[in-house]
Design an enzyme around this catalytic site. Structure first.
Site, PDB file in Angstrom:
ATOM      1  N   ASP A  32      -5.340   0.336   3.087  1.00 23.37           N
ATOM      2  CA  ASP A  32      -4.206  -0.136   2.281  1.00 23.37           C
ATOM      3  C   ASP A  32      -4.623  -1.305   1.394  1.00 23.37           C
ATOM      4  O   ASP A  32      -5.490  -2.094   1.763  1.00 23.37           O
ATOM      5  CB  ASP A  32      -3.072  -0.562   3.222  1.00 23.37           C
ATOM      6  CG  ASP A  32      -1.746  -0.659   2.486  1.00 23.37           C
ATOM      7  OD1 ASP A  32      -1.664  -0.213   1.320  1.00 23.37           O
ATOM      8  OD2 ASP A  32      -0.789  -1.190   3.081  1.00 23.37           O
ATOM      9  N   ARG A  36      -2.836  -3.471  -4.999  1.00 25.82           N
ATOM     10  CA  ARG A  36      -2.795  -4.931  -5.134  1.00 25.82           C
ATOM     11  C   ARG A  36      -4.143  -5.494  -5.559  1.00 25.82           C
ATOM     12  O   ARG A  36      -4.223  -6.425  -6.342  1.00 25.82           O
ATOM     13  CB  ARG A  36      -2.328  -5.571  -3.808  1.00 25.82           C
ATOM     14  CG  ARG A  36      -0.810  -5.627  -3.692  1.00 25.82           C
ATOM     15  CD  ARG A  36      -0.387  -5.859  -2.274  1.00 25.82           C
ATOM     16  NE  ARG A  36      -0.599  -4.672  -1.453  1.00 25.82           N
ATOM     17  CZ  ARG A  36      -0.595  -4.666  -0.136  1.00 25.82           C
ATOM     18  NH1 ARG A  36      -0.414  -5.793   0.527  1.00 25.82           N
ATOM     19  NH2 ARG A  36      -0.747  -3.542   0.534  1.00 25.82           N
ATOM     20  N   THR A  78       2.000  12.301   3.476  1.00 26.95           N
ATOM     21  CA  THR A  78       3.037  13.229   2.996  1.00 26.95           C
ATOM     22  C   THR A  78       4.030  12.486   2.094  1.00 26.95           C
ATOM     23  O   THR A  78       4.717  13.100   1.294  1.00 26.95           O
ATOM     24  CB  THR A  78       3.792  13.862   4.183  1.00 26.95           C
ATOM     25  OG1 THR A  78       4.085  12.842   5.152  1.00 26.95           O
ATOM     26  CG2 THR A  78       2.981  14.938   4.868  1.00 26.95           C
ATOM     27  N   GLU A  79       4.071  11.155   2.218  1.00 23.69           N
ATOM     28  CA  GLU A  79       4.997  10.348   1.398  1.00 23.69           C
ATOM     29  C   GLU A  79       4.374   9.972   0.041  1.00 23.69           C
ATOM     30  O   GLU A  79       5.082   9.586  -0.886  1.00 23.69           O
ATOM     31  CB  GLU A  79       5.389   9.050   2.131  1.00 23.69           C
ATOM     32  CG  GLU A  79       6.293   9.266   3.343  1.00 23.69           C
ATOM     33  CD  GLU A  79       5.567   9.884   4.531  1.00 23.69           C
ATOM     34  OE1 GLU A  79       4.383   9.557   4.757  1.00 23.69           O
ATOM     35  OE2 GLU A  79       6.164  10.743   5.219  1.00 23.69           O
ATOM     36  N   ASN A  80       3.042  10.072  -0.072  1.00 20.50           N
ATOM     37  CA  ASN A  80       2.376   9.631  -1.311  1.00 20.50           C
ATOM     38  C   ASN A  80       2.706  10.501  -2.534  1.00 20.50           C
ATOM     39  O   ASN A  80       2.472  10.084  -3.665  1.00 20.50           O
ATOM     40  CB  ASN A  80       0.858   9.547  -1.137  1.00 20.50           C
ATOM     41  CG  ASN A  80       0.412   8.347  -0.326  1.00 20.50           C
ATOM     42  OD1 ASN A  80      -0.627   8.370   0.325  1.00 20.50           O
ATOM     43  ND2 ASN A  80       1.192   7.266  -0.344  1.00 20.50           N
ATOM     44  N   TRP A  81       3.266  11.703  -2.311  1.00 24.09           N
ATOM     45  CA  TRP A  81       3.676  12.532  -3.452  1.00 24.09           C
ATOM     46  C   TRP A  81       4.748  11.837  -4.278  1.00 24.09           C
ATOM     47  O   TRP A  81       4.989  12.206  -5.426  1.00 24.09           O
ATOM     48  CB  TRP A  81       4.208  13.896  -2.984  1.00 24.09           C
ATOM     49  CG  TRP A  81       3.196  14.723  -2.260  1.00 24.09           C
ATOM     50  CD1 TRP A  81       3.163  14.967  -0.912  1.00 24.09           C
ATOM     51  CD2 TRP A  81       2.075  15.428  -2.818  1.00 24.09           C
ATOM     52  NE1 TRP A  81       2.097  15.765  -0.601  1.00 24.09           N
ATOM     53  CE2 TRP A  81       1.411  16.077  -1.747  1.00 24.09           C
ATOM     54  CE3 TRP A  81       1.572  15.577  -4.108  1.00 24.09           C
ATOM     55  CZ2 TRP A  81       0.271  16.849  -1.940  1.00 24.09           C
ATOM     56  CZ3 TRP A  81       0.434  16.356  -4.287  1.00 24.09           C
ATOM     57  CH2 TRP A  81      -0.202  16.985  -3.224  1.00 24.09           C
ATOM     58  N   ARG A 198      -5.969  -1.608  10.070  1.00 24.11           N
ATOM     59  CA  ARG A 198      -5.185  -1.519   8.840  1.00 24.11           C
ATOM     60  C   ARG A 198      -5.450  -2.751   7.993  1.00 24.11           C
ATOM     61  O   ARG A 198      -5.377  -3.876   8.476  1.00 24.11           O
ATOM     62  CB  ARG A 198      -3.686  -1.420   9.119  1.00 24.11           C
ATOM     63  CG  ARG A 198      -2.926  -1.286   7.798  1.00 24.11           C
ATOM     64  CD  ARG A 198      -1.451  -1.070   7.946  1.00 24.11           C
ATOM     65  NE  ARG A 198      -0.879  -0.804   6.630  1.00 24.11           N
ATOM     66  CZ  ARG A 198       0.077   0.054   6.367  1.00 24.11           C
ATOM     67  NH1 ARG A 198       0.591   0.749   7.345  1.00 24.11           N
ATOM     68  NH2 ARG A 198       0.535   0.220   5.134  1.00 24.11           N
ATOM     69  N   ARG A 204       2.003  -2.320   9.891  1.00 26.71           N
ATOM     70  CA  ARG A 204       2.716  -1.056  10.115  1.00 26.71           C
ATOM     71  C   ARG A 204       1.714   0.043  10.428  1.00 26.71           C
ATOM     72  O   ARG A 204       0.549  -0.054  10.097  1.00 26.71           O
ATOM     73  CB  ARG A 204       3.448  -0.641   8.822  1.00 26.71           C
ATOM     74  CG  ARG A 204       4.667  -1.398   8.476  1.00 26.71           C
ATOM     75  CD  ARG A 204       5.384  -0.693   7.305  1.00 26.71           C
ATOM     76  NE  ARG A 204       4.613  -0.735   6.075  1.00 26.71           N
ATOM     77  CZ  ARG A 204       4.595  -1.767   5.239  1.00 26.71           C
ATOM     78  NH1 ARG A 204       5.311  -2.841   5.499  1.00 26.71           N
ATOM     79  NH2 ARG A 204       3.878  -1.733   4.139  1.00 26.71           N
ATOM     80  N   SER A 206       2.779   3.371   9.549  1.00 23.96           N
ATOM     81  CA  SER A 206       3.044   4.261   8.415  1.00 23.96           C
ATOM     82  C   SER A 206       2.727   5.735   8.689  1.00 23.96           C
ATOM     83  O   SER A 206       2.109   6.409   7.859  1.00 23.96           O
ATOM     84  CB  SER A 206       2.288   3.795   7.168  1.00 23.96           C
ATOM     85  OG  SER A 206       2.664   2.503   6.818  1.00 23.96           O
TER      86      SER A 206
END
Ligand code: FPP
Length: 262
Positions: A32, A36, A78-81, A198, A204, A206
């Protein structure tokens, strides 16, 4: 690292203080902070992903030097779409041009087995699926390290997919236990995670390997992923070796008598 570079050599002194007999078997990385990292430098976010690729291959080298047999990295969830289409396209290209094409031969020669964990759904371009299959096929007999790329991956989706498979097989409810679910995960032979790192100061999980991390040691660092290097991995392993892993039992020497789950 530019195209054609080989994975760099390791300084053995960097491994000082690490007990070779207690190397974590399976390490996971939630990579991650790419965005940034780029924004801080006034660069487009995609440059962070490019730099993240360089960091990743330094970490792969470190994992090989340590003798870590399983390394899994969270490359695309699966959320990166939901990210802007340009960024999604860029990420798919980095992943597919890099590990699945440019670096696969070198990984193969170094005894690395490449695997993908995640859903093969309609959103993943056919070209990427083909490269995934080719890289996995090329390296499938390697055993020095299994390098799994969690791609289009979600921990809940993996459990849902396992339950669906059990239902499809009409397994009786009383036969559904942890072993039955594990047998239907994306890679049933993948051991539980010992250590998850992480980056970027986020605390998190995630949706990363939810089943497999039930008892893993978690290490969070403020370092942004593109700045993470093999030395950071070594530091994480030193920290891991200082931890007292109890798996719900009593501690070895600490008089943990309260019987609480830990
Ligand atoms: C999270 O940072 C990172 C990702 C969504 C992608 C990770 C991908 C790589 C490191 C590229 C190389 C990967 C392979 C497998 C070759 P973020 O963009 O969410 O960062 P932010 O939280 O700072 O915005």
């Amino acid at each position: 690292m530019s195209e054609g570079d080989t994975l760099a050599a390791v300084d053995p002194a960097a491994l000082d203080g690490i007990d070779p007999n207690r190397i974590p078997v399976h390490v996971g990385c939630v990579m991650d902070g790419n965005g940034r990292w780029a924004t801080k430098r006034g660069l487009p976010r995609n440059e962070g992903h490019r730099a993240g690729e360089e960091a990743l291959f330094d970490v792969v080298e470190g994992a090989l030097a340590l003798g870590i047999p399983w390394l899994t990295v969270y490359a695309f969830s699966t959320e990166n779409w939901r990210r802007p289409p340009d960024e999604v396209r860029f990420l798919l290209n980095v992943i597919s041009d890099s590990v699945l094409m440019r670096r696969r031969q070198e990984l193969h020669e170094r005894g690395v087995r490449i695997r993908i964990a995640g859903r093969r759904d309609w959103r993943v371009p056919k070209r990427v699926l083909r490269r995934m299959d080719d890289a996995c096929e090329l390296t499938k007999d390697n055993r020095r390290m299994t390098f799994t790329i969690a791609f289009n991956y979600g921990g809940r989706a993996e459990i849902v997919d396992a339950v669906r498979a059990l239902v499809r097989e009409r397994v009786a409810p009383n036969k559904i236990d942890e072993r039955a679910i594990r047998r239907h995960l994306y890679w049933p032979d993948m051991p539980d995670l010992d250590l998850v790192v992480r980056t970027s100061g986020e605390y998190r999980i995630s949706n990363f390997l939810l089943w497999e991390l039930a008892y893993s040691e978690l290490i969070f660092t403020d370092t942004l992923w593109p700045d993470f290097r093999r030395d950071n991995l070594y530091a994480a392993v030193r920290e891991y070796q200082r931890r007292d892993r109890r798996f719900g039992a009593l501690g070895e020497q600490d008089g943990d008598q309260d019987g609480e789950r830990d």
